[in-house]
Design a protein around this motif. Structure first.
Motif, PDB file in Angstrom:
ATOM      1  N   ASN A  82      12.393 -24.712  18.959  1.00 23.23           N
ATOM      2  CA  ASN A  82      12.744 -23.280  18.879  1.00 23.23           C
ATOM      3  C   ASN A  82      11.799 -22.988  17.480  1.00 23.23           C
ATOM      4  O   ASN A  82      11.481 -23.548  16.970  1.00 23.23           O
ATOM      5  N   LEU A  83      11.274 -21.921  17.639  1.00 24.31           N
ATOM      6  CA  LEU A  83      10.802 -21.418  16.260  1.00 24.31           C
ATOM      7  C   LEU A  83      10.284 -19.607  15.208  1.00 24.31           C
ATOM      8  O   LEU A  83      11.737 -19.487  16.578  1.00 24.31           O
ATOM      9  N   ILE A  84      10.545 -19.533  14.806  1.00 21.67           N
ATOM     10  CA  ILE A  84      10.242 -18.336  13.354  1.00 21.67           C
ATOM     11  C   ILE A  84       8.992 -18.170  12.933  1.00 21.67           C
ATOM     12  O   ILE A  84       9.166 -19.299  12.519  1.00 21.67           O
ATOM     13  N   HIS A  85       8.559 -17.340  12.891  1.00 20.51           N
ATOM     14  CA  HIS A  85       7.237 -17.078  12.368  1.00 20.51           C
ATOM     15  C   HIS A  85       8.051 -17.094  10.820  1.00 20.51           C
ATOM     16  O   HIS A  85       8.721 -16.928  10.037  1.00 20.51           O
ATOM     17  N   TYR A  86       6.612 -17.640   9.511  1.00 18.71           N
ATOM     18  CA  TYR A  86       6.834 -17.776   8.689  1.00 18.71           C
ATOM     19  C   TYR A  86       7.352 -16.388   7.578  1.00 18.71           C
ATOM     20  O   TYR A  86       8.040 -16.476   6.742  1.00 18.71           O
ATOM     21  N   GLU A  87       6.308 -15.413   7.763  1.00 20.92           N
ATOM     22  CA  GLU A  87       7.083 -13.962   7.905  1.00 20.92           C
ATOM     23  C   GLU A  87       8.458 -13.705   7.950  1.00 20.92           C
ATOM     24  O   GLU A  87       8.709 -12.865   6.976  1.00 20.92           O
ATOM     25  N   GLY A 105      17.860 -19.322  11.373  1.00 28.24           N
ATOM     26  CA  GLY A 105      16.787 -18.354  12.057  1.00 28.24           C
ATOM     27  C   GLY A 105      16.172 -18.856  12.874  1.00 28.24           C
ATOM     28  O   GLY A 105      15.508 -19.702  12.364  1.00 28.24           O
ATOM     29  N   CYS A 106      15.956 -18.335  13.961  1.00 29.61           N
ATOM     30  CA  CYS A 106      14.908 -18.163  15.516  1.00 29.61           C
ATOM     31  C   CYS A 106      14.362 -16.982  16.130  1.00 29.61           C
ATOM     32  O   CYS A 106      15.250 -15.722  15.862  1.00 29.61           O
ATOM     33  N   ASP A 107      13.701 -17.030  16.686  1.00 24.97           N
ATOM     34  CA  ASP A 107      12.731 -16.184  17.717  1.00 24.97           C
ATOM     35  C   ASP A 107      13.651 -15.838  18.951  1.00 24.97           C
ATOM     36  O   ASP A 107      13.117 -14.870  19.331  1.00 24.97           O
ATOM     37  N   ASN A 108      14.662 -16.536  18.827  1.00 14.70           N
ATOM     38  CA  ASN A 108      15.789 -16.652  20.237  1.00 14.70           C
ATOM     39  C   ASN A 108      15.168 -16.596  21.229  1.00 14.70           C
ATOM     40  O   ASN A 108      15.381 -15.806  22.663  1.00 14.70           O
ATOM     41  N   HIS A 109      13.570 -16.911  21.719  1.00 20.44           N
ATOM     42  CA  HIS A 109      13.005 -17.375  22.982  1.00 20.44           C
ATOM     43  C   HIS A 109      12.517 -19.068  22.801  1.00 20.44           C
ATOM     44  O   HIS A 109      11.259 -19.666  22.531  1.00 20.44           O
ATOM     45  N   PRO A 110      13.758 -19.964  22.709  1.00 19.29           N
ATOM     46  CA  PRO A 110      12.808 -21.425  22.758  1.00 19.29           C
ATOM     47  C   PRO A 110      12.031 -21.994  24.028  1.00 19.29           C
ATOM     48  O   PRO A 110      12.292 -20.884  24.875  1.00 19.29           O
ATOM     49  N   LEU A 111      11.440 -22.586  24.124  1.00 18.18           N
ATOM     50  CA  LEU A 111      10.100 -22.613  24.633  1.00 18.18           C
ATOM     51  C   LEU A 111      10.033 -24.859  24.786  1.00 18.18           C
ATOM     52  O   LEU A 111      10.487 -25.395  23.886  1.00 18.18           O
ATOM     53  N   SER A 112      10.105 -25.120  25.726  1.00 14.02           N
ATOM     54  CA  SER A 112       9.228 -26.525  26.206  1.00 14.02           C
ATOM     55  C   SER A 112       8.245 -26.533  25.785  1.00 14.02           C
ATOM     56  O   SER A 112       7.393 -25.783  25.341  1.00 14.02           O
ATOM     57  N   PRO A 143      13.163  -9.427  13.812  1.00 14.69           N
ATOM     58  CA  PRO A 143      11.834 -10.804  13.573  1.00 14.69           C
ATOM     59  C   PRO A 143      10.962  -9.375  13.905  1.00 14.69           C
ATOM     60  O   PRO A 143      10.405  -8.696  14.987  1.00 14.69           O
ATOM     61  N   LYS A 144       9.372  -9.681  13.227  1.00 16.79           N
ATOM     62  CA  LYS A 144       8.453  -9.020  13.349  1.00 16.79           C
ATOM     63  C   LYS A 144       7.666  -9.631  14.657  1.00 16.79           C
ATOM     64  O   LYS A 144       6.766  -9.096  15.331  1.00 16.79           O
ATOM     65  N   TYR A 145       8.244 -11.003  14.981  1.00 10.53           N
ATOM     66  CA  TYR A 145       7.436 -11.563  16.118  1.00 10.53           C
ATOM     67  C   TYR A 145       8.678 -12.015  16.483  1.00 10.53           C
ATOM     68  O   TYR A 145       9.087 -13.138  16.608  1.00 10.53           O
ATOM     69  N   PRO A 146       8.725 -11.134  18.118  1.00 15.81           N
ATOM     70  CA  PRO A 146       9.648 -12.032  18.948  1.00 15.81           C
ATOM     71  C   PRO A 146       9.885 -12.923  19.520  1.00 15.81           C
ATOM     72  O   PRO A 146      10.917 -13.097  19.993  1.00 15.81           O
ATOM     73  N   SER A 147       8.734 -13.927  19.436  1.00 17.78           N
ATOM     74  CA  SER A 147       8.456 -14.865  19.880  1.00 17.78           C
ATOM     75  C   SER A 147       7.445 -15.738  20.034  1.00 17.78           C
ATOM     76  O   SER A 147       5.888 -14.622  19.836  1.00 17.78           O
TER      77      SER A 147
END
Length: 350
Positions: free
Chosen positions: A259-264, A285-292, A337-341
């Motif tokens: 799971n990811l989130i951009h620093y900004e 805090g996460c972008d709601n787009h988990p990835l393998s 988020p500014k970056y949704p994924s």
């Protein structure tokens, strides 16, 4: 050892209340933060002689003990100034803390931002950013309406104790926020997990133990916790994909969910939470787009931004990850988020 040559009319004899970090054996220009002003200094080497002894008696002597004294004076001197209603203390002004400072100042022009660090290594950088630096305090000498603690536990001998000390620097008026990690959630089967997910039991892992104890301190003081997913900031720095590219082949499971989130976005979420003045809650805090892992590297390859080809993951066993969702946080805080994924960040979102 060196003496300070001043071009400004300021008395530093004996009663220095500013802090400075400079190489006393060089002749490079440095700076002193003194009474909310940055003073440019120039150090010149001393020549050992009888005359230099008298000169040292009337000029500020740069020694280990005087440097320590300057630090202590700076810490106490900061407490004499008036604290504004939007002033912010950042404990651990690293990548995330500096982004918080930048965004906070944009929303609160004229506020004072303070940065507390373990060492003075980057104090000049903080001063240039408009952040008033200080070393880790041994006592809460000043109280602030807004405090964010984003220092990692790696350099602390007593992390919960450091968090408690930061809590004592909060005046209780604005917000107190602690940035934690989503690794605390007890899920390792690629299953779904949100803000209310179970956490790793105390005693299973020293890493999670120290964070859970720190979170407990925060909540006892009425502060809030923000558990962050994996942070990234650019294509070439601070991302697992960079490490994997460098390795070429990685002995890990390709189906492990991350799971990811951009620093900004982590910074903007932190600021949104601070402004809400919420008490004693845990957010995610996460972008709601988990990835393998494999999906992440497929996106990197699709972006065409790297010439090096990733060979692949070779692992077939080991724990899996989790699929984070922070819809509750977004609804309560009113944040997106500014970056949704990660795909949006790379410019390859469909």
């Amino acid at each position: 050892m060196g003496i300070i040559s001043r071009t400004n009319t300021v008395s530093l004899n004996g009663a220095c209340t500013g802090f400075f970090a400079a190489d006393s054996l060089s002749s490079k220009a440095s700076s002193v933060f003194f009474n909310n002003t940055t003073w440019k200094l120039k150090l010149r080497p001393l020549v050992a002689s009888s005359s230099s002894s008298s000169s040292m008696a009337t000029n500020f002597q740069v020694t280990a003990s005087s440097s320590i004294g300057a630090v202590k004076e700076e810490q106490k001197g900061a407490s004499s100034g008036r604290v504004g209603e939007n002033d912010l203390l950042i404990v651990g002004p690293g990548v995330l803390g500096r982004l918080v400072a930048e965004q906070w100042r944009q929303e609160h022009p004229g506020c004072q931002i303070y940065g507390q660090t373990m060492t003075a290594d980057h104090h000049d950088e903080l001063i240039n950013m408009g952040i008033t630096p200080s070393l880790k305090w041994t006592e809460a000498t000043q109280k602030f309406p807004y405090v964010i603690f984003c220092a990692p536990p790696s350099r602390s001998l007593d992390y919960p104790g450091d968090v408690r000390l930061a809590a004592l620097s909060w005046n209780g008026e604005g917000s107190f926020l602690f940035t934690s990690t989503s690794a605390i959630f007890d899920c390792s089967d690629n299953g779904a997990c949100d803000e209310d997910g179970p956490v790793v039991p105390i005693g299973r892992s020293p890493r999670t133990d120290v964070l859970l104890k720190a979170e407990k301190v925060i909540l006892e003081f009425g502060g809030c916790v923000l558990r962050l997913a994996g942070l990234y900031i650019s294509l070439s720095d601070r991302g697992a994909h960079v490490y994997w590219l460098q390795k070429g082949t990685v002995d890990s499971r390709p189906d492990h969910i991350l799971n990811l989130i951009h620093y900004e976005d982590a910074a903007s979420l932190s600021i949104a939470m601070l402004k809400k003045k919420i008490r004693g809650q845990i957010f995610l805090g996460c972008d709601n787009h988990p990835l393998s892992r494999q999906e992440i590297m497929d996106l990197v390859a699709k972006s065409g931004k790297f010439s090096k080809k990733f060979e692949g993951f070779t692992g077939t066993s080991g724990p899996l990850g989790k699929r984070l969702n922070n819809s509750k946080t977004r609804e309560e805080i009113g944040w997106e988020p500014k970056y949704p994924s990660f795909a949006h960040f790379l410019g390859v979102a469909e």
